[in-house]
Design a protein around this motif. Sequence first.
Motif, PDB file in Angstrom:
ATOM      1  N   LEU A 261      56.288  68.783  26.435  1.00  0.00           N
ATOM      2  CA  LEU A 261      57.176  69.666  27.198  1.00  0.00           C
ATOM      3  C   LEU A 261      58.244  70.285  26.307  1.00  0.00           C
ATOM      4  CD1 LEU A 261      57.620  67.530  30.408  1.00  0.00           C
ATOM      5  CD2 LEU A 261      56.575  69.768  30.313  1.00  0.00           C
TER       6      LEU A 261
ATOM      7  N   ASP B 259      56.688  73.038  24.380  1.00  0.00           N
ATOM      8  CA  ASP B 259      56.554  74.224  25.253  1.00  0.00           C
ATOM      9  C   ASP B 259      57.879  74.933  25.414  1.00  0.00           C
ATOM     10  OD1 ASP B 259      53.857  73.684  25.594  1.00  0.00           O
ATOM     11  OD2 ASP B 259      54.203  72.479  27.390  1.00  0.00           O
TER      12      ASP B 259
ATOM     13  N   LEU C 254      60.212  73.479  33.905  1.00  0.00           N
ATOM     14  CA  LEU C 254      60.038  72.480  32.838  1.00  0.00           C
ATOM     15  C   LEU C 254      61.227  71.537  32.770  1.00  0.00           C
ATOM     16  CD1 LEU C 254      58.604  74.860  30.105  1.00  0.00           C
ATOM     17  CD2 LEU C 254      57.387  72.969  31.148  1.00  0.00           C
TER      18      LEU C 254
END
Length: 811
Positions: free
Chosen positions: A49, A52, A257
């Motif tokens: 994550l 990302d 996120l």
Amino acid sequence: MLCCGLNQTRQQDYGEIKLNKQKNMSQLETVNSELQERTRFLENTKLQLEKDIIQHQSALDTERRDRSHGSELISDLQARITSLQEDLKTTKLNLSKAEMEKKQAQEKHSNLEKEKNNLEIDANYKQKMLQQRLDQEIAEHKVTKARLVDEYASIEEARSVAMSEMDNKLREERLARQRAENQMLEVEKQRSMLDVDLKQYKQKVEQLSKQKERLEEEVKNLSLQLDQEKNKRAVTKNELNAQSLEADNLKGSEKQLKQEINSLLESKRSLEFQLGQLSKQYRGNEGQMRELQDQLEAEQYFSTLYKTQVKELKVENEEKNRMNSELQRKMQDVISERDSLSSQVDLTITKADSEQLARALEEDRCYELDQELKKIMARHKQEQIEKDSTISLLEESNRTLTKDVGNLSKEKTEFDEKMKSLREDLQKKMEEEVNMKTTYEKTINQERTLKTQAVNKLAEIMNRKDIKVDRKKVNTADFRRKEKENKKLQLELNQEREKYSQMVVKYQKDLNEMQAQFVEECNLRTELQMHLASKDSDVEQLRSKLQDLQLRMDTTSVANLQSEDSDGSVAETRMEGWLSIPNRVNIKRYGWKKQYVVVSSRTILFYDDEVNKEQSNPSMVLDIDKLFHVRPVTQGDVYRAETSEIPRIFQILYANEAECRKDVEVEAVQSVEKPDFIPHKGHEFIPTLYHFPTNCEACAKPLWHVFKPPPALECRRCHVKCHKDHLDKKEDMIISCKVNYDVNTARDMLLLACSQDEQKKWIGHLVKKIPKNPSAITSFMRASPRTSSTRSAPNQSFRKPAKHITPVKPS
């Protein structure tokens, strides 16, 4: 044999306990391994994550750069458009000027042509007239000449006279002809001049027409360029809109996120908490094992010798009975005092109700007077008399109200002093009971040590092998006799123990009842204080209204009085409105609770709704004299709150004893040492690490990192955050602390306003209410235990365990 059997059974139980513990240990190890696998999986997901997020951030940066470049292009194009528009304006002005000059030239040309035509007409007319005169004169001359020739002989004398006259006439005609010729010359000169001017004006008109054509061509070119620029601008706007949509999508994905990261962090914390609980259980099981081993070892050496202890227990029981009788007497005195105080409070409440009725009657009278004054304006003298009478009545009622308020304040101070004395007496009693408990525990420990010593001595006597056979016979008889005495003593001891346990239960029941009564009295006192505070605020409001009424009655007529106008001066010292308080520590999960807040000159009152406000029943009261600091919060302070709510949230810091709250749970006291801090320029810095986005307030650089955050410091007074390197390098970048209060006796509260403007209004109003001499506030603070804060615990960078007070539970 019995001892051996007991030892065997205990060893068997001990073995079973060991087996159970081993099983529990194996289960705990499996659970621990599963939890570790889960944590690894969560860390891997967290890393993915974060990657990302970094990719999205880089994409966002590139889009921002492209957007800034596009905005620069747009600004350049706008500058070009403005310059072209200015050129257009100048050309239009030049065109208008040329057209004006052209019109003026045309007007002059037309005037000159008219003058020329007029002059030509005049000259032709004059020439014709002169020719006609000449022809007539010639004809007359010929006639006269013929006549004269015919009559020459007869008229010689007349001939000479006629000839002279004819000569004179010829001269005059020649002079007139010369004059006409001169005039014709002048007219021809003027005509030639006008022809020259006409040619010049024609040339100018041709030049202006050429300039006009050029300017029209330039205008066409500029309009074409403008259209091109507009098309380009529309294209760039479309591109910008597309980029902004993409940026919004990326922001939404980034928020998602972040939410997923927060949920993963919460799950990780829960798993860590479960691990900690399991480890605590394991340690507790180990401690129980050790205790069982100690009990097994101690029970092997216990025996029976309690002669001296029985006498000491009897003396102690007598002393306890005396102390109990004294405590019962004191309790009866306290109950009687409480009844008297409750009756006094009822009297004060009835007085306040009567005052409210009187005020309502007075307001009705004022309203009736206003109506009468509006109806009867003609009779001015009678109205003045009625005004004087009403003013005297109002002054008398105001005096009575001020006297009643003073009496109420005196009664309140007396009641507070009595309650303080009662509190001190109860605290003394509690301390005496605690001392009694400590003495009892000391005696029990002494009895245990004596018991172990006696058991050790008996074991030594039993283990000796040098005693003779004769002595053994004697010792067996003595031993039996001692066993009988020991059994009797054991029976007496058991009876005394039962009596002691009954007495302890009784005393604990009495203590619990006393504590319950004390808690009820404290709750009653807090409710009365809150009721009195709300009444005081109402009295202040009514006083200010009365003062406004008096001032307006002195300056203007009573007919212009209105209740809406009187609220203007009250608003300067009083503010009220709807705010929200967090329901629990976690704002995101439990949300906010709406409260109607009233700020008077002395207190801040919190009501659940407007009905409670009308009934003067507040849920919480804060003393303004013990208010330390008011400030707007940042994202680092309330990271669990939503981003849209942060601009509307502000924080209040106040003393612990400034708060009066309904249904407050009395919490347990825990003596905790004060954490270390680093003093610098009035700050009290505590070393921390930040894993969520925060910036240094000294150098504005980032102060956080997900995996390896830099060492940071946070002031526990004003919550200023900075790098630790600034303090280590002794840099003068850190501003001195602006908050002056004691952290050990301070609390904080988060409040949510309806809008950002209202938040600014509330902060500005409360900042004015903060007392200017905080040293005077802290000097009068009693040494009360610090209760837990109303703000969320994870928001604080330093963790301070709260001190609590628990009621003693009956055994």
